[in-house]
Scaffold this motif. Structure first.
Motif, short mmCIF file in Angstrom:
data_model
loop_
_atom_site.label_atom_id
_atom_site.label_comp_id
_atom_site.label_asym_id
_atom_site.label_seq_id
_atom_site.Cartn_x
_atom_site.Cartn_y
_atom_site.Cartn_z
N GLN A 24 12.73 2.01 0.41
CA GLN A 24 13.87 1.70 1.56
C GLN A 24 14.97 0.95 0.98
OE1 GLN A 24 11.34 0.54 4.78
NE2 GLN A 24 11.41 2.41 5.87
N SER A 25 14.72 -0.23 0.43
CA SER A 25 15.91 -1.08 -0.04
C SER A 25 16.72 -0.18 -1.14
CB SER A 25 15.62 -2.30 -0.59
OG SER A 25 14.64 -2.27 -1.68
N MET A 30 21.29 3.11 -2.87
CA MET A 30 21.92 4.33 -3.42
C MET A 30 22.84 5.04 -2.39
SD MET A 30 20.88 5.66 -6.19
CE MET A 30 19.68 5.69 -7.39
N LYS A 31 22.46 4.80 -1.06
CA LYS A 31 23.64 5.29 0.01
C LYS A 31 24.95 4.60 -0.17
CE LYS A 31 23.26 6.49 4.55
NZ LYS A 31 22.26 6.24 5.92
N MET A 32 24.77 3.26 -0.44
CA MET A 32 26.09 2.48 -0.45
C MET A 32 26.85 3.01 -1.75
SD MET A 32 25.42 -1.16 0.69
CE MET A 32 23.95 -1.46 0.04
N LYS A 33 26.09 3.37 -2.87
CA LYS A 33 26.81 3.67 -4.26
C LYS A 33 27.45 5.05 -3.93
CE LYS A 33 25.83 4.76 -9.09
NZ LYS A 33 24.79 4.93 -9.99
N ARG A 162 24.45 13.40 -8.90
CA ARG A 162 23.10 12.69 -9.11
C ARG A 162 22.63 11.80 -8.00
NH1 ARG A 162 23.94 12.55 -14.67
NH2 ARG A 162 25.34 10.85 -14.44
N THR A 163 23.68 10.82 -7.54
CA THR A 163 23.30 9.88 -6.74
C THR A 163 22.87 10.45 -5.21
OG1 THR A 163 24.74 8.84 -7.45
CG2 THR A 163 23.99 7.58 -5.48
N LYS A 164 23.45 11.86 -4.82
CA LYS A 164 23.43 12.63 -3.62
C LYS A 164 21.76 13.11 -3.80
CE LYS A 164 25.99 15.78 -1.71
NZ LYS A 164 26.88 16.83 -1.71
#
Lengths: 211, 101
Positions: A24-25, A30-33, A162-164
């Motif tokens: 979860q963290s 990742m979402k912030m990135k 990649r992050t998505k």
């Protein structure tokens, strides 16, 4: 890992809780990135669009000028001027970091050459050739800037993709699976506890009957 | 590092006039071969290509060279179709679309 393939013990439950917390963290980071990369991307996008338009218009202007030079001075004169050049343009490639991602930094070192250092005689060549050379030098300058911006944009797009993918995998696959496993282990442990209580009550009853 | 150019003789002549000395004159038949030669030259930092000539390359090789960082390959002429497609695929919206389209 399917939820029912794990051993329902307390240590596994603790391990699963730890994994869920970590996932979860990681998901939040990742979402912030991803959001940060998208903001950065929009800044680069405007530059890239302007740069692409600049390359297209400079290329058209340069081709027009060289066509005029070839028509006026002839193919041989243009070619001999082109082959007589002694200075060549150079670029400096380095890298910079955007949110931990390395992107190239391209700097033009020497693109414009003054008329006296060209290598061909000023008297023998016409102004049309000089015009065409200046137009191509301008195009090279725009190209070098476009090279940096477009490569940064490509790298940003790859990183966003990649992050998505990672964010989606965590959100829709890893975290729900871990939660399923946790639920399964919890239910099994509760069930085992209930079985134990019944067994103890049964033994107690048996013992009381024996006395 | 230097700037290089690959394409037809006509396309390359102007760049020669601007001082570019790494010139790879290629036609439809030997385009991929010349491109490989240019890509393997460590002295080249920026490689200018004619956007229309990219159709002579295989899809995989084209994707590979357009993603290359050293040298950076910059298509000249033609539209921004590759980058536009990539933006559309990743972001999900055609951000290059203008009001006229």
């Amino acid at each position: 890992m399917a939820a029912h393939d794990i051993t329902p013990t307390r240590s596994v439950l603790l391990e699963l809780k730890k994994k869920i917390k970590l996932s979860q963290s990681g998901y939040k980071i990742m979402k912030m990135k991803r959001d940060g990369l998208i903001i950065e991307f929009f800044e680069v996008l405007e530059k890239a669009r302007a740069m692409r338009a600049g390359v297209a218009s400079d290329f058209q202007a340069a081709m027009k000028k060289i066509t005029i030079a070839r028509a006026v001075d002839g193919e041989i004169a243009v070619r001999s001027a082109a082959y007589a050049l002694q200075n060549y343009p150079t670029v400096k490639l380095s890298s910079k970091s955007i949110m931990g991602m390395m992107v190239p930094k391209v700097e033009a070192e020497s693109i414009h050459t003054s008329i006296v250092n060209k290598g061909y005689g000023v008297i023998e060549t016409s102004a049309y050739i000089e015009d065409a050379a200046a137009a191509f030098e301008k195009l090279l300058e725009t190209l070098v800037r476009a090279a940096e911006v477009e490569t940064t944009m490509k790298k940003l797009l790859d990183e966003i993709e990649r992050t998505k993918r990672r964010v989606n995998a965590l959100e829709f696959k890893i975290i729900p699976e871990l939660k399923d496993s946790e639920r399964f282990v919890k239910f099994r442990l509760e069930e085992m506890e209930r079985e134990n209580t019944t067994r103890l009550k049964h033994l107690k009853k048996k013992g009381a009957a024996a006395e | 590092m230097e700037i290089a150019v690959i394409g037809s003789d006509e396309f390359a002549l102007g760049f020669r006039l601007a001082g570019v000395r790494h010139v790879f004159v290629a036609d439809k038949d030997n385009y991929q071969e010349k491109m490989q030669e240019a890509m393997s030259n460590a002295d080249i930092g920026v490689l200018a290509v004619n956007a229309d000539d990219l159709q002579y390359l295989s899809q995989n090789y084209k994707a590979k060279i357009l993603d290359s960082i050293q040298p950076v390959v910059v298509p000249v002429g033609g539209g921004e179709s590759d980058l536009r497609e990539k933006v559309k695929k990743v972001i999900g919206v055609d951000l290059y679309k203008t009001e006229d389209e």
